[in-house]
Design an enzyme around this catalytic site. Sequence first.
Site, PDB file in Angstrom:
ATOM      1  N   LYS A   9      47.450  45.897  68.281  1.00  0.00           N
ATOM      2  CA  LYS A   9      47.010  46.643  66.810  1.00  0.00           C
ATOM      3  C   LYS A   9      47.578  47.825  66.542  1.00  0.00           C
ATOM      4  O   LYS A   9      48.098  48.356  67.513  1.00  0.00           O
ATOM      5  CB  LYS A   9      45.252  46.459  66.878  1.00  0.00           C
ATOM      6  CG  LYS A   9      45.000  47.548  68.007  1.00  0.00           C
ATOM      7  CD  LYS A   9      43.334  47.398  68.173  1.00  0.00           C
ATOM      8  CE  LYS A   9      43.018  48.348  69.360  1.00  0.00           C
ATOM      9  NZ  LYS A   9      41.694  47.954  69.694  1.00  0.00           N
ATOM     10  N   ARG A  33      29.178  48.005  67.813  1.00  0.00           N
ATOM     11  CA  ARG A  33      30.303  48.132  66.821  1.00  0.00           C
ATOM     12  C   ARG A  33      30.538  46.768  66.240  1.00  0.00           C
ATOM     13  O   ARG A  33      29.752  46.540  65.308  1.00  0.00           O
ATOM     14  CB  ARG A  33      31.761  48.627  67.585  1.00  0.00           C
ATOM     15  CG  ARG A  33      32.557  49.037  66.587  1.00  0.00           C
ATOM     16  CD  ARG A  33      33.619  49.571  67.538  1.00  0.00           C
ATOM     17  NE  ARG A  33      34.503  48.710  68.158  1.00  0.00           N
ATOM     18  CZ  ARG A  33      35.670  48.916  68.625  1.00  0.00           C
ATOM     19  NH1 ARG A  33      36.289  49.983  68.758  1.00  0.00           N
ATOM     20  NH2 ARG A  33      36.276  47.934  69.518  1.00  0.00           N
ATOM     21  N   TYR A  89      54.327  79.151  58.041  1.00  0.00           N
ATOM     22  CA  TYR A  89      53.386  79.079  57.031  1.00  0.00           C
ATOM     23  C   TYR A  89      52.242  80.435  57.602  1.00  0.00           C
ATOM     24  O   TYR A  89      51.892  80.028  58.812  1.00  0.00           O
ATOM     25  CB  TYR A  89      52.485  77.796  56.810  1.00  0.00           C
ATOM     26  CG  TYR A  89      53.169  77.024  55.888  1.00  0.00           C
ATOM     27  CD1 TYR A  89      53.501  77.350  54.568  1.00  0.00           C
ATOM     28  CD2 TYR A  89      53.854  75.788  56.332  1.00  0.00           C
ATOM     29  CE1 TYR A  89      54.238  76.586  53.644  1.00  0.00           C
ATOM     30  CE2 TYR A  89      54.566  74.928  55.255  1.00  0.00           C
ATOM     31  CZ  TYR A  89      54.729  75.274  54.044  1.00  0.00           C
ATOM     32  OH  TYR A  89      55.552  74.541  53.153  1.00  0.00           O
ATOM     33  N   MET A 126      55.013  69.953  57.834  1.00  0.00           N
ATOM     34  CA  MET A 126      54.827  68.773  57.532  1.00  0.00           C
ATOM     35  C   MET A 126      56.076  68.103  58.064  1.00  0.00           C
ATOM     36  O   MET A 126      55.978  67.038  58.955  1.00  0.00           O
ATOM     37  CB  MET A 126      54.983  68.618  55.921  1.00  0.00           C
ATOM     38  CG  MET A 126      54.780  66.920  55.915  1.00  0.00           C
ATOM     39  SD  MET A 126      54.908  66.449  53.997  1.00  0.00           S
ATOM     40  CE  MET A 126      53.460  67.238  53.403  1.00  0.00           C
TER      41      MET A 126
HETATM   42  C1  LIG Z   1      41.604  48.222  71.129  1.00  0.00           C
HETATM   43  C2  LIG Z   1      40.795  47.112  72.023  1.00  0.00           C
HETATM   44  C3  LIG Z   1      41.190  46.788  73.350  1.00  0.00           C
HETATM   45  C4  LIG Z   1      42.151  47.570  73.986  1.00  0.00           C
HETATM   46  O1  LIG Z   1      41.709  48.703  74.257  1.00  0.00           O
HETATM   47  P1  LIG Z   1      42.156  49.970  75.233  1.00  0.00           P
HETATM   48  O2  LIG Z   1      41.324  50.579  75.470  1.00  0.00           O
HETATM   49  O3  LIG Z   1      43.423  50.471  74.613  1.00  0.00           O
HETATM   50  O4  LIG Z   1      42.831  49.337  76.495  1.00  0.00           O
HETATM   51  C5  LIG Z   1      40.512  45.709  74.113  1.00  0.00           C
HETATM   52  N1  LIG Z   1      39.526  44.994  73.133  1.00  0.00           N
HETATM   53  C6  LIG Z   1      39.191  45.247  71.970  1.00  0.00           C
HETATM   54  C7  LIG Z   1      37.814  44.679  71.160  1.00  0.00           C
HETATM   55  C8  LIG Z   1      39.729  46.469  71.297  1.00  0.00           C
HETATM   56  O5  LIG Z   1      39.656  46.790  69.983  1.00  0.00           O
END
Ligand SMILES: *Cc1c(COP(=O)(O)O)cnc(C)c1O
Length: 321
Positions: free
Chosen positions: A12, A106, A222, A270
């Site tokens: 992701k 979550r 800056y 930036m």
């Molecule tokens: C992002 C994520 C992972 C990977 O987590 P890491 O801490 O980067 O190894 C695994 N499972 C879910 C559901 C995630 O959202």
Amino acid sequence: MSGAAACGAAVKADAYGIGARDTVMHLGNAGCRDFFVATWAEAEVLMPWLGDASISVLHGVADEDIAHAVPSKARPVLNSARQVARWREAAPGRACDVMIDTGMNRLGLSPAEACSGLLDGLEIDTLMSHLACADEDIDVNERQRQLFTQAAATLRARRLSLANSAGICLGPDYAFDLTRPGLAIYGGIPRAEAADHISPVVTVEAQVIQRRKIAALETVGYNRMFTAGRETELAILNVGYADGYLRSFSGTGRARIGDVFLPVVGRVSMDLTAIAVDDVEIAEGDWVELDYDLSAASAQSGLSQYELLTTLGSRHERIWS
Ligand SMILES: *Cc1c(COP(=O)(O)O)cnc(C)c1O
């Protein structure tokens, strides 16, 4: 460290900033067969490079996703009763994954919801849960593992998956059938146990656009955050907070040439950052490596290792070697 379990990969957020397409190709060549993204758009981009590997969409399936999800080869990770109903109706009989929430609060069904008959008849490929504190030594981990095991015992799924990077370090009891590391694949160190197994995979470099000399008592950048105590030579680098080199490195970050560390002076802009280069042979056009050791940079900047990777912007050319 995943033992007998298959090792998947979270790709992701553009593989944590590394570049998801190239990451999927390299990990696919290394034998990875299970990938995880957050959204359908992320899955779609990766489709041509997946081969026969599977990809799961962690956010599940919203009404707006159905048109993309139904023809897609990706599987949704169903997180709520509404998502389950939506998937049953839109894609009857089609495989999916299911997330159970065992304490993170979550995403995911509660164990009670999951075991209430809601999932009966669903073709579940991977049943998963996610650890909230795997990087800490607290009994919450074991409680989550037990809740997951109990729920899994009453459900039918092809595979079980619990551990992220830190979870893998908790030992074989946490591996189940499939692990889902992200950070550790990209050189992050989730727990001390992993330190000897992981090398950095990302180095960040910037180019010197200009070298200049300033007199004592002149200031840099800056808001004049740095005042030279004596005559000082600077190199101005073509990297800034828009590239993920955030303002928390102002006055505290470092570049390096071999064993020589060159401090960032003044505020990171930036697109530009000044470093002090007194007595160092470095000229316009030269490249320097930023000190981007994830553990140290995390401690120094107050950013997590995840943030240090995911914020690296699209102006960096990703060069694989
Ligand atoms: C992002 C994520 C992972 C990977 O987590 P890491 O801490 O980067 O190894 C695994 N499972 C879910 C559901 C995630 O959202």
